[in-house]
Design a protein around this motif. Structure first.
Motif, mmCIF file in Angstrom:
data_model
loop_
_atom_site.group_PDB
_atom_site.id
_atom_site.type_symbol
_atom_site.label_atom_id
_atom_site.label_comp_id
_atom_site.label_asym_id
_atom_site.label_seq_id
_atom_site.Cartn_x
_atom_site.Cartn_y
_atom_site.Cartn_z
ATOM 1 N N LEU A 32 -43.739 43.587 -11.836
ATOM 2 C CA LEU A 32 -44.286 43.788 -10.491
ATOM 3 C C LEU A 32 -45.435 44.803 -10.501
ATOM 4 O O LEU A 32 -46.472 44.588 -9.855
ATOM 5 N N PHE A 33 -45.261 45.901 -11.224
ATOM 6 C CA PHE A 33 -46.344 46.890 -11.297
ATOM 7 C C PHE A 33 -47.548 46.351 -12.051
ATOM 8 O O PHE A 33 -48.695 46.592 -11.656
ATOM 9 N N LEU A 34 -47.315 45.621 -13.129
ATOM 10 C CA LEU A 34 -48.415 45.031 -13.884
ATOM 11 C C LEU A 34 -49.198 44.066 -13.000
ATOM 12 O O LEU A 34 -50.437 44.066 -13.004
ATOM 13 N N ASN A 35 -48.486 43.257 -12.238
ATOM 14 C CA ASN A 35 -49.135 42.334 -11.315
ATOM 15 C C ASN A 35 -49.902 43.091 -10.232
ATOM 16 O O ASN A 35 -51.027 42.717 -9.892
ATOM 17 N N LEU A 36 -49.337 44.154 -9.720
ATOM 18 C CA LEU A 36 -49.983 44.929 -8.663
ATOM 19 C C LEU A 36 -51.295 45.539 -9.133
ATOM 20 O O LEU A 36 -52.293 45.526 -8.413
ATOM 21 N N PHE A 37 -51.301 46.068 -10.361
ATOM 22 C CA PHE A 37 -52.484 46.760 -10.859
ATOM 23 C C PHE A 37 -53.486 45.852 -11.553
ATOM 24 O O PHE A 37 -54.534 46.321 -11.982
ATOM 25 N N THR A 38 -53.176 44.553 -11.689
ATOM 26 C CA THR A 38 -54.118 43.647 -12.345
ATOM 27 C C THR A 38 -54.541 42.530 -11.394
ATOM 28 O O THR A 38 -55.413 42.731 -10.572
ATOM 29 N N VAL A 39 -53.923 41.367 -11.479
ATOM 30 C CA VAL A 39 -54.388 40.195 -10.733
ATOM 31 C C VAL A 39 -53.825 40.097 -9.320
ATOM 32 O O VAL A 39 -54.395 39.421 -8.477
ATOM 33 N N HIS A 40 -52.722 40.724 -9.059
ATOM 34 C CA HIS A 40 -52.058 40.709 -7.755
ATOM 35 C C HIS A 40 -51.828 39.270 -7.261
ATOM 36 O O HIS A 40 -52.196 38.903 -6.140
#
Length: 116
Positions: A32-40
């Motif tokens: 979830l954090f990786l998605n938030l800080f990258t492609v969302h």
């Protein structure tokens, strides 16, 4: 057939459900954090959000039912979102001193000074 829950010198091993739920909780939060800080991507959030929430609830319930969790402080650690399951696992796996030996260094409740 062998026992599915191995034992160690300090007592029964942590239940398998707790280990799995704690890993899923931490991994889903990382995704979830990786998605938030990258492609969302909304699809990732839509899938991983409920997975993380359910893993958090299962982790908390599994710690509550784990043997030895009441006196070790593992239940409070499980309430920490994201990494609570891992914290509780570490606490449950740590060797616990026997109850009678926990407060040997504390002073006696009786007073040594007397009058009379």
């Amino acid at each position: 057939m062998s026992d599915p829950t191995p034992t160690s010198a300090s007592g029964p091993a942590t239940p398998r459900l707790l280990r799995i739920a704690a890993a899923v909780e931490a991994a889903s939060l990382a995704v979830l954090f990786l998605n938030l800080f990258t492609v969302h991507a909304k699809v990732v959030t839509s899938l991983m959000g409920p997975v993380h929430g359910m893993a958090y609830l299962v982790t908390f319930a599994a710690v509550w039912q784990a043997p030895g969790a009441a006196g070790s402080g593992a239940r409070w650690r499980a309430a920490v979102p994201g990494i609570g399951g891992l914290l509780a696992l570490a606490r449950l796996r740590a060797p616990q001193p026997p109850r009678a030996c926990r407060n040997l260094s504390s002073p006696s409740p009786r007073s040594t000074s007397g009058s009379g």
